[in-house]
Enzyme design. Structure first.
Site, PDB file in Angstrom:
ATOM      1  N   GLY A 196      27.235  -0.970 -37.807  1.00 45.02           N
ATOM      2  CA  GLY A 196      26.869  -0.499 -39.088  1.00 45.02           C
ATOM      3  C   GLY A 196      25.102  -0.464 -39.557  1.00 45.02           C
ATOM      4  N   SER A 232      27.343   0.518 -31.609  1.00 45.17           N
ATOM      5  CA  SER A 232      26.728   1.086 -32.217  1.00 45.17           C
ATOM      6  C   SER A 232      24.982   0.011 -32.574  1.00 45.17           C
ATOM      7  CB  SER A 232      27.293   0.800 -32.909  1.00 45.17           C
ATOM      8  OG  SER A 232      26.663   2.567 -34.220  1.00 45.17           O
ATOM      9  N   TRP A 233      25.438   0.168 -34.067  1.00 49.66           N
ATOM     10  CA  TRP A 233      24.192  -0.840 -34.681  1.00 49.66           C
ATOM     11  C   TRP A 233      23.861  -2.134 -33.759  1.00 49.66           C
ATOM     12  CZ3 TRP A 233      19.652  -2.287 -36.336  1.00 49.66           C
ATOM     13  CH2 TRP A 233      19.556  -3.479 -36.838  1.00 49.66           C
ATOM     14  N   ASP A 280      29.605  11.630 -28.680  1.00 48.91           N
ATOM     15  CA  ASP A 280      29.296  10.778 -29.454  1.00 48.91           C
ATOM     16  C   ASP A 280      28.499  11.474 -30.332  1.00 48.91           C
ATOM     17  OD1 ASP A 280      27.949   8.719 -31.937  1.00 48.91           O
ATOM     18  OD2 ASP A 280      27.266   7.325 -29.636  1.00 48.91           O
ATOM     19  N   HIS A 335      32.128   8.525 -31.018  1.00 46.59           N
ATOM     20  CA  HIS A 335      30.839   7.192 -31.390  1.00 46.59           C
ATOM     21  C   HIS A 335      32.171   6.121 -31.192  1.00 46.59           C
ATOM     22  CE1 HIS A 335      28.383   4.381 -32.987  1.00 46.59           C
ATOM     23  NE2 HIS A 335      28.613   4.244 -33.695  1.00 46.59           N
TER      24      HIS A 335
END
Length: 321
Positions: free
Chosen positions: A43, A110-111, A268, A296
């Site tokens: 996120g 990711s985050w 990605d 991704h």
């Protein structure tokens, strides 16, 4: 291996009160006698979902997951106040203390990779190692790649980028893209807000998979998740993720002794592959896996063959104590 582990249910769930009026949904699965590993979702604002449990051998790992502030089952939903990177690291350490875990593995995508790095840098003595996927380093170039017209994502997906700009196009003479979205989220009417939420979430959905399905827009599906993803991502990017420029790479010496597996899809388009390469280059004790024919998202098999934590991956848990 080219498959995930079977779906499992948590053996324990709870609501953990942390600071500033926030309460976190925390769940445990696998075996409490296993190697403790914390899953950190992306996120910000995406929430956990359920498939993440399938990355881990339930007979070997004590799997802990939680919905970060403002999303998923955590409350208050969509809350931006007292929602920052520093607060999220505080929450991770509060969970660790609550569960009386001395050392654990950090697994973030990711985050979630950013948050795992920030946590390890803050308190490296409580980390055995890290498994990171889809690296995001929260640098100006990373924001530009994702958001700007001359960034990588917009150059690869120009037609989708126009849809992303549609709710804010009339405001761009006065505002930046992020400030325009932030303005709508804070002051727009409900129709404007929902159109902006859909556009923001759809942009990420479209560019996150190697093979986008045209019916994906109908699957925005989880409106609850789309709302928190749009609101919180915009909030964090507006504030540069509350992280000074290039801060992670500048502090990598604090965790260079920790073993790390770094995984990134060759194609990605959300998080540029250069971030994974630069992180690995700066981190002597890391192993970089660039996955061909992967984007991704960890869904739809993009990372099958490297993501599941089997016994061979458990060696990272034997890091020196």
């Amino acid at each position: 291996m080219n498959h995930l582990f079977p779906a499992i249910k948590p053996f324990h769930t709870e609501m953990l009160q942390v600071s500033d009026g926030h309460t976190l949904y925390v769940e445990q699965s696998g075996t409490a006698k296993g190697v403790p590993i914390l899953y950190l979702h992306g996120g910000p604002g995406a929430g956990m979902g359920e498939d993440y449990r399938r990355f881990f051998d339930p007979e070997k790992y004590w799997v802990i997951g939680f919905d970060q502030r403002g999303c998923g089952k955590s409350t208050p939903f969509g809350q931006l106040e007292n929602n920052s990177s520093e607060k999220l690291v505080d929450d991770v350490l509060a969970i660790q203390q609550h569960l009386q875990i001395e050392k654990w593995l950090l697994f973030g995508g990711s985050w979630g990779s950013t948050l795992a790095l920030l946590t390890a840098i803050r308190q490296p003595e409580s980390v055995m190692g890290l498994i990171l996927r889809g690296i995001f380093l929260a640098r100006e170039q990373d924001y530009d790649w994702y958001l700007q017209a001359d960034g990588g994502a917009a150059q690869l997906f120009p037609e989708y980028y126009q849809d992303f700009l549609a709710p804010v196009r009339s405001m761009l003479n006065e505002f930046s893209i992020v400030d325009a979205y932030s303005h709508i989220f804070a002051r727009g009417n409900e129709v404007q807000k929902m159109a902006a939420i859909k556009a923001w979430s759809l942009w990420e959905t479209r560019i996150s998979r190697l093979h986008y399905r045209p019916d994906e827009s109908k699957q925005l599906a989880n409106v609850h998740s789309a709302i928190s993803l749009a609101l919180l991502e915009c909030h964090y990017i507006k504030h540069k993720c509350f992280i000074p420029e290039n801060d992670i790479l500048q502090k990598i010496d604090k965790i260079k002794h920790l073993p790390s597996t770094i995984i990134h899809g060759r194609y990605d388009c959300v998080c540029k592959i250069e971030a994974a390469f630069s992180l690995s280059k700066a981190w002597d004790n890391s192993q970089l896996h660039i996955i061909p024919e992967a984007g991704h998202s960890s869904r739809a098999g993009n990372y099958s063959g490297i993501m599941p934590c089997h016994s061979s991956n458990a060696d990272i848990s034997k890091e020196r104590t």
